[in-house]
Design a protein around this motif. Structure first.
Motif, mmCIF file in Angstrom:
data_model
loop_
_atom_site.group_PDB
_atom_site.id
_atom_site.type_symbol
_atom_site.label_atom_id
_atom_site.label_comp_id
_atom_site.label_asym_id
_atom_site.label_seq_id
_atom_site.Cartn_x
_atom_site.Cartn_y
_atom_site.Cartn_z
ATOM 1 N N THR A 1 3.456 0.887 13.959
ATOM 2 C CA THR A 1 2.885 -0.670 13.960
ATOM 3 C C THR A 1 3.899 -1.530 12.758
ATOM 4 O O THR A 1 4.293 -1.003 12.069
ATOM 5 N N GLN A 2 3.891 -2.951 12.930
ATOM 6 C CA GLN A 2 4.602 -3.579 12.149
ATOM 7 C C GLN A 2 3.511 -4.239 11.047
ATOM 8 O O GLN A 2 2.332 -4.298 11.275
ATOM 9 N N ASN A 3 4.113 -4.359 9.919
ATOM 10 C CA ASN A 3 3.244 -4.898 8.555
ATOM 11 C C ASN A 3 3.893 -6.102 8.155
ATOM 12 O O ASN A 3 4.713 -6.712 8.552
ATOM 13 N N TYR A 4 2.867 -6.978 7.413
ATOM 14 C CA TYR A 4 3.297 -8.268 7.159
ATOM 15 C C TYR A 4 3.078 -8.120 5.406
ATOM 16 O O TYR A 4 2.214 -7.771 4.928
ATOM 17 N N ILE A 5 4.120 -8.544 4.879
ATOM 18 C CA ILE A 5 4.210 -8.382 3.290
ATOM 19 C C ILE A 5 4.735 -9.922 3.185
ATOM 20 O O ILE A 5 5.789 -10.260 3.706
ATOM 21 N N ARG A 53 11.697 1.039 6.615
ATOM 22 C CA ARG A 53 10.371 0.636 6.690
ATOM 23 C C ARG A 53 9.407 1.546 5.625
ATOM 24 O O ARG A 53 8.669 0.689 5.148
ATOM 25 N N LYS A 54 9.494 2.739 5.700
ATOM 26 C CA LYS A 54 8.659 3.683 4.882
ATOM 27 C C LYS A 54 8.959 3.067 3.297
ATOM 28 O O LYS A 54 7.971 2.932 2.755
ATOM 29 N N ASP A 58 5.960 1.517 1.143
ATOM 30 C CA ASP A 58 5.558 2.240 -0.129
ATOM 31 C C ASP A 58 5.532 1.572 -1.336
ATOM 32 O O ASP A 58 4.892 1.671 -2.067
ATOM 33 N N THR A 59 6.802 0.836 -1.268
ATOM 34 C CA THR A 59 7.064 0.027 -2.495
ATOM 35 C C THR A 59 5.955 -1.163 -2.732
ATOM 36 O O THR A 59 5.417 -1.544 -3.830
ATOM 37 N N ALA A 60 5.798 -1.837 -1.394
ATOM 38 C CA ALA A 60 4.774 -2.780 -1.542
ATOM 39 C C ALA A 60 3.253 -2.251 -1.927
ATOM 40 O O ALA A 60 2.697 -2.926 -2.810
ATOM 41 N N LYS A 61 2.832 -1.064 -1.181
ATOM 42 C CA LYS A 61 1.818 -0.666 -1.921
ATOM 43 C C LYS A 61 1.737 -0.352 -3.204
ATOM 44 O O LYS A 61 0.739 -0.571 -3.912
ATOM 45 N N ALA A 62 2.713 0.222 -3.772
ATOM 46 C CA ALA A 62 2.850 0.549 -5.232
ATOM 47 C C ALA A 62 2.783 -0.742 -6.188
ATOM 48 O O ALA A 62 2.113 -0.949 -7.087
ATOM 49 N N ALA A 63 3.323 -1.970 -5.367
ATOM 50 C CA ALA A 63 3.330 -3.154 -6.246
ATOM 51 C C ALA A 63 1.866 -3.730 -5.814
ATOM 52 O O ALA A 63 1.664 -4.956 -6.557
ATOM 53 N N GLY A 64 0.934 -3.174 -5.302
ATOM 54 C CA GLY A 64 -0.555 -3.850 -5.055
ATOM 55 C C GLY A 64 -0.527 -4.662 -3.830
ATOM 56 O O GLY A 64 -1.312 -5.535 -3.909
ATOM 57 N N LEU A 65 0.427 -5.163 -3.277
ATOM 58 C CA LEU A 65 0.587 -6.062 -1.915
ATOM 59 C C LEU A 65 -0.352 -5.231 -0.601
ATOM 60 O O LEU A 65 -0.273 -4.194 -0.703
ATOM 61 N N THR A 66 -0.986 -6.149 0.149
ATOM 62 C CA THR A 66 -1.737 -5.670 1.072
ATOM 63 C C THR A 66 -0.660 -5.471 2.304
ATOM 64 O O THR A 66 0.009 -6.646 2.551
ATOM 65 N N VAL A 67 -0.646 -4.633 2.949
ATOM 66 C CA VAL A 67 0.401 -4.211 4.105
ATOM 67 C C VAL A 67 -0.096 -4.172 5.616
ATOM 68 O O VAL A 67 0.508 -4.160 6.447
ATOM 69 N N LYS A 68 -1.486 -4.078 5.306
ATOM 70 C CA LYS A 68 -2.350 -4.198 6.708
ATOM 71 C C LYS A 68 -3.470 -4.721 6.733
ATOM 72 O O LYS A 68 -4.076 -4.983 5.657
#
Length: 177
Positions: A1-5, A53-54, A58-68
């Motif tokens: 699936t695609q994510n939005y950041i 993509r991974k 992973d970097t977005a999650k580590a930065a505290g961003l919502t990806v889903k």
């Protein structure tokens, strides 16, 4: 699936590889090569794209961003209520529009004159709304920027209507031309 950041476009040097910067980490993008059949990415390119993509997720999650999106957090009854309300608004508007269009045009061209502007408005402006709004979001990175499309179309419709649509109160709709 695609994510939005959420993101912002920043122009780089011409010919340089696009980069994604999340917090203090920068990730270089990849270019996938199509296989010999020219209908899909090669196996190596697919692995490279998946790894990219991974890395971004992973970097977005580590930065505290919502990806889903969190489906459990959605208020489904309220979404349904809002959709029903919007449908009611559309039905309330259609009746007066139909009556006004009948009064605006002489009987010999009435059907075409009513149908053409109504379907251009709904088909082209309404039908292209998702595509145009998505393109605006993709161009800016702001998930709410696509809302400007319906706002601008509504404002233009209001201004054009106020300036160019004449009063039709006493028009004889049964007149023979």
């Amino acid at each position: 699936t695609q994510n939005y950041i959420p993101y912002t476009n920043v122009n780089g040097a011409p010919g340089s590889v696009a980069n994604i910067k999340l917090g203090d980490k920068e990730i270089a993008s990849v270019t996938g090569a199509l296989n010999d059949k020219r209908d899909a990415f090669s196996a190596d390119s697919k692995k490279e794209i998946d790894a990219f993509r991974k890395s971004v997720v992973d970097t977005a999650k580590a930065a505290g961003l919502t990806v889903k999106a969190d489906n459990a957090a959605m208020n489904k009854p309220m979404v349904l209520l809002i959709l029903v309300y919007l449908v009611i608004l559309v039905t309330m508007v259609y009746g007066p529009i139909a009556a006004m269009l009948v009064e605006m045009f002489p009987t010999r061209i009435r059907y075409t004159s009513m149908s053409l502007p109504y379907h251009i408005g709904n088909g082209w402006f309404g039908g292209l709304l998702p595509t145009t709004a998505f393109a605006m979001v993709a161009a800016t990175g702001d998930i709410f920027y696509g809302l400007w499309y319906p706002v601008v179309i509504a404002a233009a419709t209001f201004v054009i209507g106020m300036l160019f649509i004449k009063e039709t109160k006493d028009v004889d709709i049964y007149a023979n031309d």
